[in-house]
Design an enzyme around this catalytic site. Structure first.
Site, PDB file in Angstrom:
ATOM      1  N   MET A  90       0.803  -1.219   0.000  1.00 16.58           N
ATOM      2  CA  MET A  90       0.000   0.000   0.000  1.00 16.58           C
ATOM      3  C   MET A  90       0.844   1.280   0.000  1.00 16.58           C
ATOM      4  O   MET A  90       0.310   2.382   0.105  1.00 16.58           O
ATOM      5  CB  MET A  90      -0.976  -0.002   1.182  1.00 16.58           C
ATOM      6  CG  MET A  90      -2.079  -1.039   1.056  1.00 16.58           C
ATOM      7  SD  MET A  90      -3.144  -0.762  -0.387  1.00 16.58           S
ATOM      8  CE  MET A  90      -2.604  -2.027  -1.506  1.00 16.58           C
ATOM      9  N   TYR A 183       2.791   8.844  13.313  1.00 16.67           N
ATOM     10  CA  TYR A 183       1.630   7.957  13.342  1.00 16.67           C
ATOM     11  C   TYR A 183       0.381   8.758  13.712  1.00 16.67           C
ATOM     12  O   TYR A 183      -0.663   8.688  13.048  1.00 16.67           O
ATOM     13  CB  TYR A 183       1.900   6.841  14.356  1.00 16.67           C
ATOM     14  CG  TYR A 183       0.718   5.965  14.698  1.00 16.67           C
ATOM     15  CD1 TYR A 183       0.332   4.937  13.847  1.00 16.67           C
ATOM     16  CD2 TYR A 183       0.007   6.144  15.881  1.00 16.67           C
ATOM     17  CE1 TYR A 183      -0.743   4.114  14.169  1.00 16.67           C
ATOM     18  CE2 TYR A 183      -1.061   5.333  16.213  1.00 16.67           C
ATOM     19  CZ  TYR A 183      -1.432   4.316  15.355  1.00 16.67           C
ATOM     20  OH  TYR A 183      -2.488   3.512  15.684  1.00 16.67           O
TER      21      TYR A 183
END
Ligand SMILES: NC(=O)c1ccc[n+]([C@@H]2O[C@H](COP(=O)([O-])OP(=O)(O)OC[C@H]3O[C@@H](n4cnc5c(N)ncnc54)[C@H](OP(=O)(O)O)[C@@H]3O)[C@@H](O)[C@H]2O)c1
Ligand SMILES: *[C@@H]1O[C@H](CO)[C@@H](O)[C@H](O)[C@H]1NC(C)=O
Ligand SMILES: *[C@@H]1O[C@H](CO)[C@@H](O)[C@H](O)[C@H]1NC(C)=O
Length: 293
Positions: A90, A183
């Site tokens: 991805m 993140y």
């Protein structure tokens, strides 16, 4: 006084549990695509959907591990159910298109798209180094941009089915957490993008639901080892990790019922989301305390 409050709290908790009118039958034959489903929460989401009779198409990078997961789906699912997989990375946007093309062709459409994969990185502080900046591009590609590409390619199919997008975010997408800056940024970005998209869909009346999942501490192998490598396993004293299969069930139920948001574990995530604007200093101090122990 306390007894009354306790009764009220218990009554509320009981009331909320009765609000769960999840009907597993609606999942029979539904066409579901799940990313990052070779391990952890994504793997468990695949098993939940298989258990409820849905057809499942899973993806991640490792073909052999995906094969094992589809085998297990087949063993718990329906004999005539479809359990398919495709290995894809991805961080490559062309692969996002390939995944949706393949999934929609082999399933015969898409009802539910569950976006769950993340780039595996170590917890670490931001130093502003060249290495940090290189990683920034990669993590935004995998954790954020690919989610948008996948949903965009899936849009025609979801319009036809008046289906659902389920986005797995984190408590780090509601509040910045130490040693998780990049993140956290990707999860905030997801909340922003899919929050906007939900409103646009609603205005257009296109019938596609978007469920954003704010997930707390879950005992997946990767999450556990990242935290102990960084030496913050004491956080578990305050937030005991929940089981991946419980998280998966909460996500599946919320997605199927087309909830705007899912908070799991509820009492670990919802209060933080509510309090972050009221008492940010206290939450910061609490974080500093548990991360320094
Ligand atoms: N665990 C927690 O405590 C926690 C807390 C809050 C939120 N969450 C969220 O829950 C979700 C799942 O977390 P988890 O702990 O279950 O993660 P995990 O076990 O590390 O699973 C990550 C998945 O992503 C796949 N993946 C990694 N890099 C990829 C790439 N470049 N292309 C395609 N697939 C890739 C991995 O498979 P391959 O290696 O086969 O590619 C794996 O299936 C994530 O969105 C995470 O942010 C988790
Ligand atoms: C990205 O994926 C496409 C098709 O899936 C492939 O042709 C291409 O080589 C890949 N790019 C890289 C950099 O791996
Ligand atoms: C930033 O880079 C430094 C060294 O270049 C490294 O020690 C640290 O782990 C990196 N932090 C992140 C968040 O990648």
């Amino acid at each position: 006084m306390w007894k009354k409050l306790l009764c009220l709290a218990l009554g509320l908790a009981l009331g909320i549990s009765f609000l769960d009118d999840f009907d597993p039958d609606v999942l029979k034959g539904k066409k579901v695509v799940i990313t990052g489903a070779s391990t952890g929460i994504g793997e468990q989401i695949a098993y939940q959907f298989a258990k409820f009779g849905a057809d499942v198409f899973i993806t991640s990078r490792r073909d052999n591990v995906l094969q094992q997961v589809t085998d297990k789906c087949r063993s718990i699912g329906h004999p005539d159910g479809k359990y398919l997989h495709l290995a894809a990375d991805m961080s490559n946007m062309s692969s996002t298109e390939e995944v949706i093309k393949e999934a929609s062709a082999r399933l015969g459409g898409i009802d539910i798209l569950v976006l769950n994969h993340i780039l595996k990185i170590n917890m670490a502080t931001w130093e502003g180094s060249a290495a940090n900046l290189t990683l920034l591009d990669k993590i935004f590609d995998v954790n954020f941009k690919s989610y948008i590409h996948l949903s965009s390619h899936a849009l025609p199919h979801l319009q036809t089915s008046r289906g659902s997008i389920v986005v797995i975010s984190s408590i780090a997408g509601k509040m910045g957490l130490p040693a998780l800056s990049m993140y956290s940024a990707t999860k905030f970005a997801l909340n922003g993008f899919f929050g906007s998209l939900r409103q646009e869909f609603h205005t257009k009346g296109c019938g596609i639901s978007i469920t954003l999942c704010t997930i707390g501490m879950i005992g997946t192998e990767n999450a556990m080892s990242q935290m102990s490598d960084y030496g913050v396993q004491d956080v578990w004293k305050w937030f005991p990790p929940a089981q991946p299969e419980e998280a998966a069930l909460a996500i599946v139920k919320g997605g199927v019922q087309r909830f705007r948001e899912v908070f799991f574990p509820y009492f670990q995530t919802k209060p933080v989301a509510l309090l972050r604007d009221w008492i940010p200093g206290i939450l910061d101090a609490f974080n500093a305390f548990i991360y320094s122990n």
